[in-house]
Design a protein around this motif. Structure first.
Motif, short mmCIF file in Angstrom:
data_model
loop_
_atom_site.label_atom_id
_atom_site.label_comp_id
_atom_site.label_asym_id
_atom_site.label_seq_id
_atom_site.Cartn_x
_atom_site.Cartn_y
_atom_site.Cartn_z
N TRP A 96 -2.81 -0.09 4.07
CA TRP A 96 -1.73 -0.77 4.79
C TRP A 96 -2.28 -2.03 5.42
O TRP A 96 -3.29 -2.00 6.13
CB TRP A 96 -1.17 0.17 5.86
N GLY A 97 -1.63 -3.16 5.19
CA GLY A 97 -2.06 -4.42 5.75
C GLY A 97 -1.00 -5.09 6.59
O GLY A 97 0.13 -4.60 6.73
N PHE A 98 -1.36 -6.22 7.14
CA PHE A 98 -0.51 -7.02 8.02
C PHE A 98 0.87 -7.23 7.41
O PHE A 98 1.00 -7.63 6.27
CB PHE A 98 -1.19 -8.37 8.27
N GLY A 99 1.90 -6.94 8.19
CA GLY A 99 3.25 -7.08 7.73
C GLY A 99 3.70 -5.93 6.85
O GLY A 99 4.85 -5.88 6.43
N GLY A 100 2.79 -4.98 6.58
CA GLY A 100 3.13 -3.83 5.76
C GLY A 100 2.62 -3.89 4.35
O GLY A 100 3.25 -3.37 3.44
N GLN A 101 1.48 -4.52 4.10
CA GLN A 101 0.91 -4.49 2.75
C GLN A 101 0.65 -3.03 2.37
O GLN A 101 0.02 -2.30 3.11
CB GLN A 101 -0.41 -5.27 2.71
N MET A 102 1.12 -2.63 1.19
CA MET A 102 1.04 -1.22 0.83
C MET A 102 0.44 -1.03 -0.55
O MET A 102 0.85 -1.68 -1.52
CB MET A 102 2.44 -0.58 0.83
#
Length: 377
Positions: free
Chosen positions: A345-351
């Motif tokens: 999971w990354g910034f802004g919701g990287q999935m």
């Protein structure tokens, strides 16, 4: 349930090459690319995010036909020659275009891409700014280093490895901090993420600044999300090997077909920013997920990551204070639609999703990479 601010809210300006931009919330971007941020299914603070999460989840959870030969053309969509989507998924992808932040949707089943669509000129093959969804890559490099004998293991103490950067009078708890604590976000040190991200990346020495954060819990205690923790892992690996994380990734993961990191932001001392600001395409991140689906083996049969490390990485060791999801070594875990899911999971919701049970006949699951640009609010 959503219970607070996004720990991944690390604003980074585009088109900077050599130094961080100063100012509240600003982060360094070495990469001449736009931010690429994905919609999280666990961030429920707006109707648009919920709707985007449902679309992403429908794709990621396997609403695809068994792959057959065929390829469609057109700027809006491209399909792998081995893949085909059924009418239901096609409708979902069509409807998703109304979500203006959405840039890319990419899905694979049993190792083959079955759905790939870019919106408004974006493609899954172009390198873009992967934020904290790159933390599983850092975890993989640590696991490889342990298997190669570069590191002793997850119980190895951090202080002797970073002795020259410790505070003059370190908290006694620093002596108990381990590699495993950094991986699981249980260091106990105050976070460098969220509102602390800007001040951290505008400091002169990111390693020292991360180590100088006051202890807010015991090592091994609650999860305190902090990119500073993964950056300390970058410093450790670089000093133990004499090579940058970018060089290590290209060497240790270079045999993985389709995987490529084209650039990686560095700190003022030249260290790759651990777990953030990695230039990689969505297809490349999917290839990394495929590596974990295959238990650490490439399609050609070469082992890059040990099966034991993957299992250890996926074992929940703490839980997110925002979602309640489990967290292991760089990977989150949860249940979606009745399925056990591991995800980055990354910034802004990287999935990047891996769904173990949906991988029929394998011990490891199917990666799913689904994307949307973060809304402006």
């Amino acid at each position: 349930m959503w219970r607070g601010g996004n720990p991944h809210a690390q604003a980074g300006p585009a088109n900077l090459r050599t130094r961080p931009r100063t100012g509240p919330g600003a982060g360094p971007v070495l990469l001449p690319i736009d931010e690429f941020d994905l919609m999280s299914v666990s961030v429920m603070d707006s109707h648009l995010r919920v709707k985007a999460g449902i679309v992403a989840l429908a794709v990621c959870m396997g609403l695809v036909a068994m792959p057959v030969s065929g390829q469609t053309s057109g700027a809006a969509a491209s399909m792998a020659s081995a893949g085909h989507v059924d009418a239901a998924l096609e409708d979902i992808l069509d409807d998703a275009e109304s979500l203006l932040p959405l840039r890319v949707v990419l899905a694979a089943r049993q190792g083959r891409i079955v759905a790939e669509r870019g919106y408004r000129g974006h493609t899954a093959s172009a390198a873009t700014n992967i934020k904290s969804a790159s933390k599983p890559v850092v975890s993989a490099l640590v696991g490889i280093a342990i298997d190669k004998g570069v590191l002793e293991g997850t119980e190895q103490l951090v202080a002797p490895l970073l002795a020259r950067d410790l505070p003059a009078d370190p908290d006694p708890r620093m002596r108990r901090l381990t590699i495993g604590h950094l991986l699981s976000m249980q260091a106990g040190l105050g976070s460098t993420s969220g509102p602390q991200y800007g001040p951290w990346v505008t400091s002169r020495n990111w390693v020292r600044a991360a180590l100088a954060r006051p202890f807010e819990d015991e090592p091994g205690g609650r999860m305190i999300y902090s990119t500073g923790s993964t950056h300390l892992l970058s410093a450790i690996l670089t000093r133990q090997t004499g090579r940058s994380m970018l060089q290590l990734a290209r060497d240790w993961l270079g045999a993985l077909d389709g995987f490529e990191i084209t650039a990686w932001t560095r700190d003022p001392q030249g260290l790759s920013l651990g777990g953030n600001e990695m230039a990689m395409s969505p297809r490349s991140l999917l290839a990394f997920g495929e590596l974990y689906r295959n238990g650490g083996m490439t399609p050609s049969g070469e082992r890059l990551v040990s099966r034991e490390w993957i299992e250890a990485s996926w074992q929940p060791r703490t839980e997110s204070p925002w979602t309640g999801d489990g967290h292991g070594y760089g990977w989150f875990s949860t249940e979606l639609a009745g399925e056990q899911v591991r995800y980055g999971w990354g910034f802004g919701g990287q999935m990047l999703y891996v769904v173990p049970r949906l991988d029929r006949g394998h011990d490891f699951g199917q990666p799913r990479f689904c994307g949307a640009k973060r809304p402006s609010w």
